[in-house]
Design an enzyme around this catalytic site. Structure first.
Site, PDB file in Angstrom:
ATOM      1  NE  ARG A   1     -22.605 -15.675  25.891  1.00  0.00           N
ATOM      2  CZ  ARG A   1     -23.706 -14.937  25.877  1.00  0.00           C
ATOM      3  NH1 ARG A   1     -24.129 -14.369  26.993  1.00  0.00           N
ATOM      4  NH2 ARG A   1     -24.371 -14.768  24.749  1.00  0.00           N
TER       5      ARG A   1
ATOM      6  CG  HIS B   1     -27.433 -17.189  31.773  1.00  0.00           C
ATOM      7  ND1 HIS B   1     -26.522 -17.898  31.034  1.00  0.00           N
ATOM      8  CD2 HIS B   1     -27.575 -15.989  31.138  1.00  0.00           C
ATOM      9  CE1 HIS B   1     -26.146 -17.183  29.982  1.00  0.00           C
ATOM     10  NE2 HIS B   1     -26.763 -16.013  30.037  1.00  0.00           N
TER      11      HIS B   1
END
Length: 312
Positions: free
Chosen positions: A227, A275
């Protein structure tokens, strides 16, 4: 009834596949005409503020993501079990990313890329894999799969997690009191932790300065595929500039998409991906959650339920 509430993905396509998998069990989307009180399960990704309005009969929240940190921050999150996505395909994709970047940093890609651009023939030999330590933060499903993939390559492996884990061939560390010892002999640091208040910002200047410095030419490397909230990007920029870090592979960021103004874009020893390290596959996701619904409707217990007190 299963309600799909998905943002930034093709909700209609997921709906078609769920209807095919669940047969007569009703599946609806946000735009359909339905009574919210009839919804027993909601399948969510980036739920809007009104996602749970009127769901008085809700039994379970099904999360498309493996991580649920953003979901747990929803201001109207109902007090029902949350089931996270655990899938071999997702684990394989994540491990593909980790292995690719670990081996890239181990083989001194940054150094040889610079030599190529300078047309410089400089025979610096990387250390053997057995002389290179990969430290993995997070020993959940993804961390354990990364260990399985890296072990046959011969790397020395160590792990750090909230609670102790015993894994053959891995030197395990647990708890804040052993974090520095874990870092001290780590050359390539891989972050696969869940994002919690305790792990937020863990990739910072203090952490980078405690990594081993005498094995990889140019300095230690970090890989973050968990994250963006785990990292302090200003610290990464500084560490890459002053040699505290030799390289960084980042798939996640504090703000996504990564702003064009971010200095990370221009740093040659920072490897940026948008991502994409691991994605939730529709076919396996539908099969996984459909089976959970079928079994739960017959009275079987839920699996992979989030512990809200831990945040994962």
């Amino acid at each position: 009834m299963l309600l799909l509430h998905l943002s930034d993905v093709d909700e209609a396509r997921w709906g078609e596949q769920f209807r095919a998998a669940l047969g007569p069990y009703p599946v609806v989307r946000r735009r359909d005409d339905f009574d919210p009180a009839d919804v027993r399960y909601i399948f969510v990704w980036k739920p809007q503020p009104d996602a749970f309005d009127g769901l008085s009969g809700l039994k379970t929240i099904l999360s498309l993501g493996a991580g649920v940190d953003a979901l747990l921050k929803h201001p109207a999150l109902p007090d029902v079990p949350i089931v996270r996505f655990v899938d071999q395909d997702l684990s394989q994709r994540m491990s593909d990313y980790v292995v690719a970047h670990v081996t890239m940093h181990h083989r001194l890609y940054t150094r040889f890329q610079a030599d190529q651009k300078a047309r410089r023939w400089n025979q610096i030999y990387p250390p053997a894999a057995s002389e290179t330590t990969v430290g993995i933060m997070g020993m959940g499903v993804l961390g354990q799969d990364a260990v399985r993939r890296l072990k046959p390559l011969g790397f020395a492996l160590r792990s750090w997690s909230r609670t102790a884990r015993t894994i053959e061939g891995v030197e395990g560390f647990a708890g804040a009191e052993y974090f520095d010892a874990f870092l001290a002999d780590t050359d390539i640091l891989v972050n696969l932790l869940p994002l919690t208040p305790e792990t937020a910002g863990i990739l910072n200047s203090d952490t980078f300065g405690k990594l081993r410095r005498d094995k990889l030419s140019g300095g230690p490397a970090i890989i973050n595929a968990a994250r963006g909230g785990h990292q302090r990007e200003a610290d990464i920029v500084k560490a890459l500039a002053d040699g505290t870090l030799g390289a960084a592979s980042l798939d996640v960021f504090e703000t996504e998409p990564l702003p064009a103004s971010s200095p990370l874009w221009a740093i040659e020893n920072c490897y940026i991906t948008p991502h994409i390290a691991a994605i939730s596959n529709e076919k396996s996701g539908v099969a996984y959650f459909s089976e959970i619904i079928r079994k739960h409707e017959t009275g079987e217990p839920l699996i992979n339920v989030v512990d809200r007190s831990l945040g994962y």
